[in-house]
Design an enzyme around this catalytic site. Structure first.
Site, PDB file in Angstrom:
ATOM      1  N   GLY A 131       0.812  -1.209   0.000  1.00 57.93           N
ATOM      2  CA  GLY A 131       0.000   0.000   0.000  1.00 57.93           C
ATOM      3  C   GLY A 131       0.846   1.259   0.000  1.00 57.93           C
ATOM      4  O   GLY A 131       2.057   1.224   0.249  1.00 57.93           O
ATOM      5  N   GLN A 168      -5.878  -7.745  -3.408  1.00 54.77           N
ATOM      6  CA  GLN A 168      -5.795  -8.077  -1.970  1.00 54.77           C
ATOM      7  C   GLN A 168      -6.752  -7.203  -1.186  1.00 54.77           C
ATOM      8  O   GLN A 168      -6.713  -5.974  -1.289  1.00 54.77           O
ATOM      9  CB  GLN A 168      -4.355  -7.875  -1.480  1.00 54.77           C
ATOM     10  CG  GLN A 168      -4.184  -7.989   0.034  1.00 54.77           C
ATOM     11  CD  GLN A 168      -4.253  -6.640   0.725  1.00 54.77           C
ATOM     12  OE1 GLN A 168      -3.775  -5.641   0.169  1.00 54.77           O
ATOM     13  NE2 GLN A 168      -4.844  -6.581   1.909  1.00 54.77           N
ATOM     14  N   TYR A 192      -8.524  -5.771   2.367  1.00 56.45           N
ATOM     15  CA  TYR A 192      -8.581  -5.564   3.817  1.00 56.45           C
ATOM     16  C   TYR A 192     -10.065  -5.421   4.119  1.00 56.45           C
ATOM     17  O   TYR A 192     -10.582  -4.299   4.199  1.00 56.45           O
ATOM     18  CB  TYR A 192      -7.869  -4.266   4.193  1.00 56.45           C
ATOM     19  CG  TYR A 192      -6.362  -4.340   4.253  1.00 56.45           C
ATOM     20  CD1 TYR A 192      -5.720  -5.365   4.945  1.00 56.45           C
ATOM     21  CD2 TYR A 192      -5.571  -3.354   3.675  1.00 56.45           C
ATOM     22  CE1 TYR A 192      -4.328  -5.410   5.027  1.00 56.45           C
ATOM     23  CE2 TYR A 192      -4.186  -3.393   3.750  1.00 56.45           C
ATOM     24  CZ  TYR A 192      -3.580  -4.422   4.437  1.00 56.45           C
ATOM     25  OH  TYR A 192      -2.205  -4.461   4.531  1.00 56.45           O
ATOM     26  N   LYS A 210      -4.045 -14.814   2.938  1.00 54.84           N
ATOM     27  CA  LYS A 210      -2.670 -14.333   3.153  1.00 54.84           C
ATOM     28  C   LYS A 210      -2.421 -14.060   4.630  1.00 54.84           C
ATOM     29  O   LYS A 210      -3.244 -13.405   5.288  1.00 54.84           O
ATOM     30  CB  LYS A 210      -2.449 -13.033   2.364  1.00 54.84           C
ATOM     31  CG  LYS A 210      -1.094 -12.356   2.605  1.00 54.84           C
ATOM     32  CD  LYS A 210      -0.909 -11.163   1.684  1.00 54.84           C
ATOM     33  CE  LYS A 210       0.466 -10.543   1.782  1.00 54.84           C
ATOM     34  NZ  LYS A 210       0.620  -9.572   2.861  1.00 54.84           N
ATOM     35  N   HIS A 259       3.496 -10.661   7.058  1.00 56.16           N
ATOM     36  CA  HIS A 259       3.326  -9.290   6.586  1.00 56.16           C
ATOM     37  C   HIS A 259       4.683  -8.580   6.518  1.00 56.16           C
ATOM     38  O   HIS A 259       4.799  -7.381   6.765  1.00 56.16           O
ATOM     39  CB  HIS A 259       2.375  -8.533   7.529  1.00 56.16           C
ATOM     40  CG  HIS A 259       1.492  -7.528   6.846  1.00 56.16           C
ATOM     41  ND1 HIS A 259       0.171  -7.774   6.561  1.00 56.16           N
ATOM     42  CD2 HIS A 259       1.730  -6.267   6.405  1.00 56.16           C
ATOM     43  CE1 HIS A 259      -0.358  -6.708   5.983  1.00 56.16           C
ATOM     44  NE2 HIS A 259       0.564  -5.784   5.864  1.00 56.16           N
ATOM     45  N   GLY A 318       8.100  -8.009  -1.498  1.00 57.28           N
ATOM     46  CA  GLY A 318       7.491  -6.703  -1.227  1.00 57.28           C
ATOM     47  C   GLY A 318       8.515  -5.602  -1.350  1.00 57.28           C
ATOM     48  O   GLY A 318       8.547  -4.844  -2.327  1.00 57.28           O
TER      49      GLY A 318
HETATM   50  C1  LIG Z   1       5.507  -0.678   2.276  1.00 54.57           C
HETATM   51  C2  LIG Z   1       4.720  -1.942   2.431  1.00 54.57           C
HETATM   52  C3  LIG Z   1       3.342  -1.906   2.299  1.00 54.57           C
HETATM   53  C4  LIG Z   1       2.604  -3.084   2.442  1.00 54.57           C
HETATM   54  N1  LIG Z   1       1.249  -3.038   2.239  1.00 54.57           N
HETATM   55  C5  LIG Z   1       0.539  -4.191   2.296  1.00 54.57           C
HETATM   56  C6  LIG Z   1      -0.848  -4.189   1.968  1.00 54.57           C
HETATM   57  O1  LIG Z   1      -1.419  -3.175   1.610  1.00 54.57           O
HETATM   58  N2  LIG Z   1      -1.513  -5.370   2.056  1.00 54.57           N
HETATM   59  C7  LIG Z   1      -0.910  -6.543   2.447  1.00 54.57           C
HETATM   60  O2  LIG Z   1      -1.560  -7.591   2.526  1.00 54.57           O
HETATM   61  N3  LIG Z   1       0.409  -6.559   2.731  1.00 54.57           N
HETATM   62  C8  LIG Z   1       1.139  -5.433   2.649  1.00 54.57           C
HETATM   63  N4  LIG Z   1       2.486  -5.470   2.889  1.00 54.57           N
HETATM   64  C9  LIG Z   1       3.141  -6.764   3.164  1.00 54.57           C
HETATM   65  C10 LIG Z   1       3.569  -7.434   1.853  1.00 54.57           C
HETATM   66  O3  LIG Z   1       2.450  -7.846   1.105  1.00 54.57           O
HETATM   67  C11 LIG Z   1       4.434  -8.682   2.112  1.00 54.57           C
HETATM   68  O4  LIG Z   1       3.758  -9.535   2.998  1.00 54.57           O
HETATM   69  C12 LIG Z   1       5.824  -8.344   2.664  1.00 54.57           C
HETATM   70  O5  LIG Z   1       6.306  -7.120   2.162  1.00 54.57           O
HETATM   71  C13 LIG Z   1       6.794  -9.448   2.291  1.00 54.57           C
HETATM   72  O6  LIG Z   1       8.030  -9.229   2.879  1.00 54.57           O
HETATM   73  P1  LIG Z   1       9.302  -8.557   2.136  1.00 54.57           P
HETATM   74  O7  LIG Z   1       9.012  -7.100   2.084  1.00 54.57           O
HETATM   75  O8  LIG Z   1      10.419  -8.917   3.053  1.00 54.57           O
HETATM   76  O9  LIG Z   1       9.415  -9.184   0.761  1.00 54.57           O
HETATM   77  C14 LIG Z   1       3.254  -4.313   2.750  1.00 54.57           C
HETATM   78  C15 LIG Z   1       4.647  -4.341   2.873  1.00 54.57           C
HETATM   79  C16 LIG Z   1       5.382  -3.173   2.708  1.00 54.57           C
HETATM   80  C17 LIG Z   1       6.872  -3.260   2.810  1.00 54.57           C
END
Ligand SMILES: Cc1cc2nc3c(=O)[nH]c(=O)nc-3n(C[C@H](O)[C@H](O)[C@H](O)COP(=O)(O)O)c2cc1C
Length: 408
Positions: free
Chosen positions: A80, A127, A129, A254, A278, A332
């Site tokens: 996000g 995805q 929420y 997830k 997450h 991510g």
């Molecule tokens: C800046 C940021 C925003 C994120 N926003 C969401 C989101 O909106 N929805 C969600 O399910 N996960 C969100 N996540 C988690 C990612 O989907 C994911 O689970 C995670 O980044 C994976 O780990 P990594 O960053 O080490 O690859 C976010 C992660 C980051 C870093």
């Protein structure tokens, strides 16, 4: 970008490019950052035991999920507020994923309307929420159906807001507020202020929560009238079973870490699950997804595809996750760093680096394709504290911890 040779190089470059509060938001975790560190460290607990003299000359990195063949078993996790990382960040991620032939998951907290993102990358997943209100969920589902979304991911690890102290310390809050400290931070990063902040304001206005609910929501500077999480803490597996009856596309859960939740996902008829904490941004001190994976693979076997995210930074990380039972992984932060440094091209470059590494690592492991990777090619590191599955019983009741057995 020629000297950016790894995702770590991109992370260092992104730190320089983004104001502190923005890179703190992107790269940080919660509380003491224990989960964030552990997600990376877990990969060191496993070592490859490669096979040689296998013909790997015809190798490829392709991987199939359901009825779709992707260029490699790596996709873009939902993230996000990417409007703060790059101008039209969601669109850049979608375009890069489409060009690279990998799946892109549209975040519920994204700012470019999902209808526009689905046009840029028609196979994208969405995805959610979801709020704890079935009527509203029904209306969101109608919007997804109208936009031809076929894969719905429900995030289950955000029932309340996480304690992101690092954001508070850097004056980064949601709803987003422009404080004097942030203005100074922006002034020290003119490329970001001009190329991201001012360009976004000039073209689309203040970024919005465009895809959280059934309507285009409020600007990110304003709390939505119904709040961000309205009743999300009431959601249960019954709601997921109810959703399964109404959603005829694919349903992915997830945020699964416990094998019994993996079993619940299977029971309600989910099409896949994502083992995830997450990215260490919710409950601090959770098990790393890589360490949660073997018990989940044991619980649900091949009954549904197991996907994983958290800490994946190298081709070798991807192959370790596949060997332990994942069908696919998501990243991510690495693609967000690519986005910060080079927009669409930066994201494509990060994906290309990962694909080149997977290709080389497969060959060196003695495998001609991702689906040839298996558990026999891995062993626990001799100094690893893991695995000691006998110290933990998933069925041990609330505590989930078996009596001490004398194991380390
Ligand atoms: C800046 C940021 C925003 C994120 N926003 C969401 C989101 O909106 N929805 C969600 O399910 N996960 C969100 N996540 C988690 C990612 O989907 C994911 O689970 C995670 O980044 C994976 O780990 P990594 O960053 O080490 O690859 C976010 C992660 C980051 C870093």
């Amino acid at each position: 970008m020629s000297m950016l040779l790894s995702t770590a190089d991109y992370e260092r470059a992104a730190r320089r490019r983004l104001p502190r509060c923005v890179h703190g938001f992107v790269l940080g975790g919660t509380e003491d950052g224990a989960s964030l560190r552990e997600n990376r460290r877990a990969f060191d607990d496993w070592q490859f035991v490669p096979r040689g003299l296998n013909d790997v000359s015809q190798r490829h990195t392709r991987a199939t999920l359901w009825d779709t063949e992707y260029a490699m078993p790596v996709g873009l996790a939902p993230t996000g507020l990417t409007a703060l990382v790059a101008h039209d960040g969601d669109l850049a991620l979608a375009r890069a994923a489409q060009a690279a032939g990998v799946p892109f998951i549209i975040s519920g907290s994204s700012s470019v309307p999902l209808e526009e993102l689905m046009q840029a990358a028609p196979g994208s997943w969405y995805q959610a929420y979801f709020p704890g209100d079935r009527e509203r969920i029904g209306r969101i589902v109608q919007r997804l159906q109208a936009a031809r979304v076929r894969t719905l991911v429900v995030t289950m690890d955000t029932c309340v807001a996480a304690n992101r102290e690092n954001n508070a310390r850097l004056h980064f809050n949601i709803p987003f507020r422009l404080t004097p400290r942030l203005l100074l931070d922006g002034a020290l990063h003119p490329r970001w202020s001009l190329g991201v902040l001012l360009r976004s304001l000039a073209t689309r206005g203040v970024p919005r929560f465009a895809n959280l609910y059934e309507e285009i929501g409020t600007p990110i500077t304003v709390e939505p009238p119904q709040g961000f999480r309205t009743g999300r803490d009431q959601l249960t597996w019954d709601d997921m079973a109810w959703l399964r009856q109404r959603w005829d596309g694919r349903l992915v859960i997830k945020g699964v870490l416990h094998p019994q939740d993996a079993q619940r996902a299977l029971d309600i008829g989910a099409d896949a699950l994502i083992v995830s904490n997450h990215g260490g941004r919710q409950l601090d001190g959770t098990v790393a997804p890589l360490h949660a994976l073997p018990a989940i693979a044991q619980a649900v076997g091949h009954a549904l595809p197991i996907l994983l995210d958290g800490g994946v930074r190298r081709g070798t990380d991807v192959l370790k996750a596949l060997a332990l039972g994942a069908r696919f992984v998501f990243v991510g932060r690495p693609t967000l760093c690519g986005l910060a440094v080079g927009g669409v091209e930066g994201v494509r470059d990060v994906l290309a680096l990962l694909q080149q590494e997977i290709d080389r690592d497969l060959a060196l492991l003695g495998c001609a394709a991702p689906d040839a990777v298996h558990a026999g090619l891995l062993r626990p590191h001799p100094r690893a504290q893991w695995p000691h599955p006998q110290t933990w019983r998933p069925d041990a009741g609330d505590a989930g911890v078996a009596p001490a057995t004398g194991n380390p």
